[in-house]
Structures are given as structure tokens and as C-alpha cells.
Design a protein around this motif. Sequence first.
Motif, PDB file in Angstrom:
ATOM      1  N   LYS A  61       0.822  -1.218   0.000  1.00 49.93           N
ATOM      2  CA  LYS A  61       0.000   0.000   0.000  1.00 49.93           C
ATOM      3  C   LYS A  61       0.850   1.260   0.000  1.00 49.93           C
ATOM      4  CE  LYS A  61      -3.940   0.159  -0.005  1.00 49.93           C
ATOM      5  NZ  LYS A  61      -4.862   0.244  -1.139  1.00 49.93           N
ATOM      6  N   SER A  62       2.078   1.176   0.499  1.00 52.37           N
ATOM      7  CA  SER A  62       2.942   2.363   0.550  1.00 52.37           C
ATOM      8  C   SER A  62       3.779   2.541  -0.708  1.00 52.37           C
ATOM      9  CB  SER A  62       3.856   2.302   1.779  1.00 52.37           C
ATOM     10  OG  SER A  62       4.793   1.256   1.634  1.00 52.37           O
ATOM     11  N   PRO A 105       4.825   3.672  -4.254  1.00 51.75           N
ATOM     12  CA  PRO A 105       4.378   4.827  -5.037  1.00 51.75           C
ATOM     13  C   PRO A 105       3.693   4.385  -6.324  1.00 51.75           C
ATOM     14  CG  PRO A 105       6.741   4.534  -5.267  1.00 51.75           C
ATOM     15  CD  PRO A 105       6.274   3.536  -4.237  1.00 51.75           C
ATOM     16  N   ASP A 106       2.835   5.240  -6.823  1.00 50.52           N
ATOM     17  CA  ASP A 106       2.190   5.006  -8.100  1.00 50.52           C
ATOM     18  C   ASP A 106       3.268   5.009  -9.179  1.00 50.52           C
ATOM     19  OD1 ASP A 106      -0.550   5.022  -9.576  1.00 50.52           O
ATOM     20  OD2 ASP A 106       0.730   6.443 -10.669  1.00 50.52           O
ATOM     21  N   HIS A 107       3.162   4.106 -10.121  1.00 49.64           N
ATOM     22  CA  HIS A 107       4.169   4.005 -11.173  1.00 49.64           C
ATOM     23  C   HIS A 107       3.763   4.775 -12.430  1.00 49.64           C
ATOM     24  CE1 HIS A 107       5.734   0.947  -8.517  1.00 49.64           C
ATOM     25  NE2 HIS A 107       6.847   0.968  -9.215  1.00 49.64           N
ATOM     26  N   GLY A 108       2.944   5.793 -12.262  1.00 51.61           N
ATOM     27  CA  GLY A 108       2.595   6.676 -13.367  1.00 51.61           C
ATOM     28  C   GLY A 108       1.967   5.943 -14.526  1.00 51.61           C
ATOM     29  N   THR A 109       2.591   6.025 -15.679  1.00 49.07           N
ATOM     30  CA  THR A 109       2.024   5.429 -16.881  1.00 49.07           C
ATOM     31  C   THR A 109       2.229   3.929 -16.958  1.00 49.07           C
ATOM     32  OG1 THR A 109       4.053   5.879 -18.109  1.00 49.07           O
ATOM     33  CG2 THR A 109       2.323   7.561 -18.204  1.00 49.07           C
ATOM     34  N   ILE A 168       0.853   1.240 -16.117  1.00 47.81           N
ATOM     35  CA  ILE A 168      -0.404   0.722 -15.582  1.00 47.81           C
ATOM     36  C   ILE A 168      -0.291  -0.740 -15.166  1.00 47.81           C
ATOM     37  CG2 ILE A 168      -1.375   0.133 -17.843  1.00 47.81           C
ATOM     38  CD1 ILE A 168      -4.113   1.011 -16.673  1.00 47.81           C
ATOM     39  N   ASN A 211       1.168  -1.027 -11.734  1.00 46.01           N
ATOM     40  CA  ASN A 211       0.156  -0.602 -10.765  1.00 46.01           C
ATOM     41  C   ASN A 211      -0.903  -1.682 -10.560  1.00 46.01           C
ATOM     42  OD1 ASN A 211       1.357   1.907 -10.312  1.00 46.01           O
ATOM     43  ND2 ASN A 211       0.226   2.866 -11.971  1.00 46.01           N
ATOM     44  N   LEU A 212      -1.323  -2.326 -11.638  1.00 42.08           N
ATOM     45  CA  LEU A 212      -2.334  -3.385 -11.526  1.00 42.08           C
ATOM     46  C   LEU A 212      -1.797  -4.581 -10.743  1.00 42.08           C
ATOM     47  CD1 LEU A 212      -3.878  -3.323 -15.110  1.00 42.08           C
ATOM     48  CD2 LEU A 212      -4.975  -2.612 -12.969  1.00 42.08           C
ATOM     49  N   ILE A 270       0.549  -4.622  -8.447  1.00 38.60           N
ATOM     50  CA  ILE A 270       0.666  -4.227  -7.032  1.00 38.60           C
ATOM     51  C   ILE A 270      -0.715  -4.179  -6.387  1.00 38.60           C
ATOM     52  CG2 ILE A 270       1.272  -2.311  -5.493  1.00 38.60           C
ATOM     53  CD1 ILE A 270       3.666  -1.790  -7.418  1.00 38.60           C
ATOM     54  N   SER A 271      -1.678  -3.619  -7.081  1.00 36.93           N
ATOM     55  CA  SER A 271      -3.047  -3.537  -6.562  1.00 36.93           C
ATOM     56  C   SER A 271      -3.624  -4.934  -6.338  1.00 36.93           C
ATOM     57  CB  SER A 271      -3.927  -2.751  -7.541  1.00 36.93           C
ATOM     58  OG  SER A 271      -5.259  -2.756  -7.131  1.00 36.93           O
TER      59      SER A 271
END
Length: 174
Positions: free
Chosen positions: A132-133, A135-139, A141, A144-145, A147-148
Motif C-alpha cells: 500500500k505504501s 508509489p504510483d508508477h505513473g504510466t 499501468i 500498478n495493476l 501491485i493492486s
Amino acid sequence: MDHRSLVLLGLLMAQSQHGYQINEFIENNMSMITNMKKPTAYATLDKLSKQGFIEVNTEREGNRPPRKVYTINEKGRTYFYELLIENLSSGDAVEYEGDIGLMFIEHLPLEKAINALQQRLAKTEQSYHMFKSMPDHGTAIGVNLAISHKAKMLEAEISFLKETIAKLSAKQSG
């Protein structure tokens, strides 16, 4: 399906890389997604080369020893897309080694079983907070998916453990 080939070909889709770069990226950025170790990565790269999916060239910089540089070719791109579609469309069989212990939990006194599950809960919550901590990996996606998804799976595990600990605690009290 060959998950290792998918990982390695996916990394080579971005750019040609030498083995050290590939292994460093896996270790630093993908260790929570794959447990691939260096020897396995090199063996898989060798296999992909022999199957004609990647090209291997030797490069030498200055006084450094020669190193192999891996490049995906057109056949490898086609295979990568096949593996990617297969991976995205498949339903994973979810297997947790911790379920083995759950099957035999009645062989422990309730106090010890609850204590062990509380330790598991603490470790799971620690992993969850780490995800949860991030960072967002910007573009990026896809990163990010992944990790989510991992965070959602850990949320489910946390919920299950809390419910189980509560049930066993009620049984211990009653």
C-alpha cells in the motif's frame, strides 16, 4: 504456461539487456510477483535463445569482462504475445502453503494455534502495508495493476485470519 519466459520476454520487450540488468530488475522490482532466482533466469534465457525467441550477442566495454546481451526477436515477440494473452485470460489456482497448517490446526492447543495465526496476521499486515505504501508508477499501468492485485489478495488474507482468530478465541473462551 511458462511464467518465467513471460517475465523475461516482457522485460526484453522494452529494450535489449544483459543478464545482470535483468536479474537486478527482477530482484529489486518483481520479487513480490515472481520468485525467479538468477540461475533460473539464466537457464530460461538460454532455453529461449535455443528455441529462437531471443538473440544473444557478446559485448565488451573497456577492461570489463565480456557479457551477453539479450534481444527479443520477431519470433519472440509473437511468443510473448501468446504467453501474455494466455496469462491474462487464465484463472489462477490459488494455493497457499499456510493452508496445510490449517488442515491440521486441531492438533495444537487452541492457545498455540491462535498465537501462530496472530504471528501470521502480523506478517501479512506488514506485507500489505508495504504494498500500500508503494508509489504510483505513473504510466506503467501494468505495474500498478500487479501491485493492486497483490494488495487485494493480502486484504482477503487479513480478513480471513481475523475471522479465524476470532472464531478460535470464542471457542477457547466458551
